[in-house]
Design a protein around this motif. Structure first.
Motif, PDB file in Angstrom:
ATOM      1  N   THR A  62      -5.005  -6.846   2.033  1.00  0.00           N
ATOM      2  CA  THR A  62      -4.945  -8.048   2.876  1.00  0.00           C
ATOM      3  C   THR A  62      -4.596  -9.310   2.100  1.00  0.00           C
ATOM      4  OG1 THR A  62      -7.317  -8.536   2.629  1.00  0.00           O
ATOM      5  CG2 THR A  62      -6.663  -7.108   4.477  1.00  0.00           C
ATOM      6  N   ASP A  63      -4.653  -9.251   0.769  1.00  0.00           N
ATOM      7  CA  ASP A  63      -4.390 -10.467  -0.009  1.00  0.00           C
ATOM      8  C   ASP A  63      -3.094 -10.402  -0.811  1.00  0.00           C
ATOM      9  OD1 ASP A  63      -5.103  -8.755  -2.076  1.00  0.00           O
ATOM     10  OD2 ASP A  63      -6.967  -9.810  -2.571  1.00  0.00           O
ATOM     11  N   GLY A  64      -2.308  -9.326  -0.629  1.00  0.00           N
ATOM     12  CA  GLY A  64      -0.991  -9.242  -1.257  1.00  0.00           C
ATOM     13  C   GLY A  64      -0.979  -8.852  -2.723  1.00  0.00           C
ATOM     14  N   ASP A  65      -2.112  -8.390  -3.252  1.00  0.00           N
ATOM     15  CA  ASP A  65      -2.120  -8.027  -4.673  1.00  0.00           C
ATOM     16  C   ASP A  65      -1.770  -6.560  -4.908  1.00  0.00           C
ATOM     17  OD1 ASP A  65      -4.406  -6.653  -3.921  1.00  0.00           O
ATOM     18  OD2 ASP A  65      -5.742  -7.673  -5.327  1.00  0.00           O
ATOM     19  N   GLY A  66      -1.444  -5.833  -3.827  1.00  0.00           N
ATOM     20  CA  GLY A  66      -1.069  -4.435  -3.955  1.00  0.00           C
ATOM     21  C   GLY A  66      -2.243  -3.475  -3.990  1.00  0.00           C
ATOM     22  N   LYS A  67      -3.453  -3.988  -3.865  1.00  0.00           N
ATOM     23  CA  LYS A  67      -4.651  -3.143  -3.872  1.00  0.00           C
ATOM     24  C   LYS A  67      -5.371  -3.281  -2.535  1.00  0.00           C
ATOM     25  CE  LYS A  67      -5.381  -3.932  -8.798  1.00  0.00           C
ATOM     26  NZ  LYS A  67      -6.280  -4.529  -9.783  1.00  0.00           N
ATOM     27  N   GLY A  68      -5.847  -2.160  -2.011  1.00  0.00           N
ATOM     28  CA  GLY A  68      -6.597  -2.200  -0.768  1.00  0.00           C
ATOM     29  C   GLY A  68      -7.889  -2.975  -0.919  1.00  0.00           C
ATOM     30  N   ASP A  69      -8.247  -3.743   0.118  1.00  0.00           N
ATOM     31  CA  ASP A  69      -9.483  -4.522   0.065  1.00  0.00           C
ATOM     32  C   ASP A  69     -10.142  -4.719   1.430  1.00  0.00           C
ATOM     33  OD1 ASP A  69      -7.637  -6.256   1.168  1.00  0.00           O
ATOM     34  OD2 ASP A  69      -7.896  -7.825  -0.323  1.00  0.00           O
ATOM     35  N   SER A  70      -9.525  -4.254   2.500  1.00  0.00           N
ATOM     36  CA  SER A  70     -10.054  -4.546   3.837  1.00  0.00           C
ATOM     37  C   SER A  70     -11.402  -3.873   4.104  1.00  0.00           C
ATOM     38  CB  SER A  70      -9.042  -4.162   4.915  1.00  0.00           C
ATOM     39  OG  SER A  70      -8.789  -2.768   4.902  1.00  0.00           O
ATOM     40  N   ILE A  71     -11.610  -2.656   3.606  1.00  0.00           N
ATOM     41  CA  ILE A  71     -12.914  -2.005   3.786  1.00  0.00           C
ATOM     42  C   ILE A  71     -13.941  -2.681   2.885  1.00  0.00           C
ATOM     43  CG2 ILE A  71     -14.225   0.136   3.431  1.00  0.00           C
ATOM     44  CD1 ILE A  71     -11.707   1.669   4.290  1.00  0.00           C
ATOM     45  N   ILE A  72     -13.574  -2.953   1.660  1.00  0.00           N
ATOM     46  CA  ILE A  72     -14.469  -3.621   0.708  1.00  0.00           C
ATOM     47  C   ILE A  72     -14.977  -4.941   1.286  1.00  0.00           C
ATOM     48  CG2 ILE A  72     -14.550  -4.782  -1.546  1.00  0.00           C
ATOM     49  CD1 ILE A  72     -12.450  -2.629  -2.471  1.00  0.00           C
ATOM     50  N   ASN A  73     -14.082  -5.682   1.962  1.00  0.00           N
ATOM     51  CA  ASN A  73     -14.427  -6.994   2.514  1.00  0.00           C
ATOM     52  C   ASN A  73     -15.025  -6.932   3.915  1.00  0.00           C
ATOM     53  OD1 ASN A  73     -13.431  -8.230   0.191  1.00  0.00           O
ATOM     54  ND2 ASN A  73     -11.372  -8.365   1.036  1.00  0.00           N
ATOM     55  N   GLY A  74     -15.160  -5.729   4.490  1.00  0.00           N
ATOM     56  CA  GLY A  74     -15.726  -5.613   5.831  1.00  0.00           C
ATOM     57  C   GLY A  74     -14.761  -5.992   6.931  1.00  0.00           C
ATOM     58  N   GLN A  75     -13.459  -5.923   6.655  1.00  0.00           N
ATOM     59  CA  GLN A  75     -12.453  -6.270   7.656  1.00  0.00           C
ATOM     60  C   GLN A  75     -11.912  -5.047   8.385  1.00  0.00           C
ATOM     61  OE1 GLN A  75     -10.021  -8.264   4.711  1.00  0.00           O
ATOM     62  NE2 GLN A  75     -10.319 -10.188   5.815  1.00  0.00           N
ATOM     63  N   SER A  76     -12.225  -3.841   7.882  1.00  0.00           N
ATOM     64  CA  SER A  76     -11.788  -2.620   8.549  1.00  0.00           C
ATOM     65  C   SER A  76     -12.762  -1.499   8.254  1.00  0.00           C
ATOM     66  CB  SER A  76     -10.370  -2.226   8.112  1.00  0.00           C
ATOM     67  OG  SER A  76     -10.358  -1.725   6.800  1.00  0.00           O
ATOM     68  N   ILE A  77     -12.650  -0.457   9.057  1.00  0.00           N
ATOM     69  CA  ILE A  77     -13.383   0.781   8.836  1.00  0.00           C
ATOM     70  C   ILE A  77     -12.359   1.900   8.796  1.00  0.00           C
ATOM     71  CG2 ILE A  77     -15.577   0.066   9.834  1.00  0.00           C
ATOM     72  CD1 ILE A  77     -14.689   1.468  12.453  1.00  0.00           C
ATOM     73  N   ASP A  78     -12.719   3.005   8.190  1.00  0.00           N
ATOM     74  CA  ASP A  78     -11.861   4.180   8.095  1.00  0.00           C
ATOM     75  C   ASP A  78     -12.610   5.326   8.781  1.00  0.00           C
ATOM     76  OD1 ASP A  78      -9.343   4.862   7.196  1.00  0.00           O
ATOM     77  OD2 ASP A  78      -9.947   5.235   5.129  1.00  0.00           O
ATOM     78  N   ILE A  79     -12.052   5.855   9.847  1.00  0.00           N
ATOM     79  CA  ILE A  79     -12.712   6.892  10.636  1.00  0.00           C
ATOM     80  C   ILE A  79     -12.210   8.257  10.178  1.00  0.00           C
ATOM     81  CG2 ILE A  79     -13.088   7.801  12.959  1.00  0.00           C
ATOM     82  CD1 ILE A  79     -12.459   4.889  13.952  1.00  0.00           C
ATOM     83  N   TYR A  80     -13.121   9.132   9.785  1.00  0.00           N
ATOM     84  CA  TYR A  80     -12.710  10.463   9.349  1.00  0.00           C
ATOM     85  C   TYR A  80     -12.235  11.285  10.540  1.00  0.00           C
ATOM     86  CZ  TYR A  80     -12.637  15.250   7.862  1.00  0.00           C
ATOM     87  OH  TYR A  80     -12.220  16.530   7.624  1.00  0.00           O
ATOM     88  N   GLN A  81     -11.090  11.934  10.367  1.00  0.00           N
ATOM     89  CA  GLN A  81     -10.550  12.882  11.333  1.00  0.00           C
ATOM     90  C   GLN A  81     -10.162  14.133  10.560  1.00  0.00           C
ATOM     91  OE1 GLN A  81     -10.463  12.614  14.631  1.00  0.00           O
ATOM     92  NE2 GLN A  81     -11.257  10.541  14.627  1.00  0.00           N
ATOM     93  N   PRO A  82     -10.460  15.324  11.086  1.00  0.00           N
ATOM     94  CA  PRO A  82     -10.146  16.557  10.368  1.00  0.00           C
ATOM     95  C   PRO A  82      -8.646  16.769  10.119  1.00  0.00           C
ATOM     96  CG  PRO A  82     -11.729  16.984  12.117  1.00  0.00           C
ATOM     97  CD  PRO A  82     -11.253  15.572  12.281  1.00  0.00           C
TER      98      PRO A  82
END
Length: 155
Positions: A110-130
């Motif tokens: 979300t900040d353009g540095d090429g590294k994921g951060d949305s879950i770390i920052n509480g801006q997204s969740i990742d739902i497990y699907q088989p």
């Protein structure tokens, strides 16, 4: 323990309804300044699959009903809802399901540095699907955003 969890879900649902009535008159809803333990938040929902037997952050095997979220949320129960926009504000509509926050991850950049951060920052969740097919079906049915309320629970 099941009785405690059921009671927790019932109380949270009542709180969610009361909060939905309150949200209609509030200012712009944002993920960053709201506490999902106190009121529902609109959050980005992404999806992940994994090899059978893979282990989550919590030490449990991946399975349907697990989501990855912010580390502070680990061990919580997440109530996920569809939503509709009313007066420019998202309002929870229908319960999608009850999930456990037992995994974590980085998320979307979300900040353009090429590294994921949305879950770390509480801006997204990742739902497990088989499978990816099941993830695509979930997206088709519910979209990329849901309303989420967290409940602290045991069991």
């Amino acid at each position: 323990m099941k009785a405690k969890r059921i009671l927790c879900v019932v109380l949270c649902t009542a709180l969610l309804i009361a909060t939905a009535i309150h949200v209609r008159g509030s200012t712009k809803l944002t993920v960053d300044n709201r506490n999902p333990y106190e009121q529902p938040i609109l959050i980005r929902a992404t999806y992940y699959t994994s090899d059978e037997g893979a282990i989550t952050y919590s030490g449990q095997k991946v399975r349907t009903g697990i989501i990855a979220g912010k580390k502070d949320w680990q061990g919580s129960v997440a109530l996920l809802y569809t939503y509709k926009m009313v007066g420019g504000e998202p309002i929870p509509v229908e319960l999608i399901g009850i999930y456990e926050v037992l995994d974590t991850g980085a998320g979307i950049d979300t900040d353009g540095d090429g590294k994921g951060d949305s879950i770390i920052n509480g801006q997204s969740i990742d739902i497990y699907q088989p499978t990816m097919h099941q993830a695509e079906e979930w997206i088709d049915e519910y979209g990329d955003y849901v309303m989420m309320m967290l409940v602290e629970g045991e069991g």
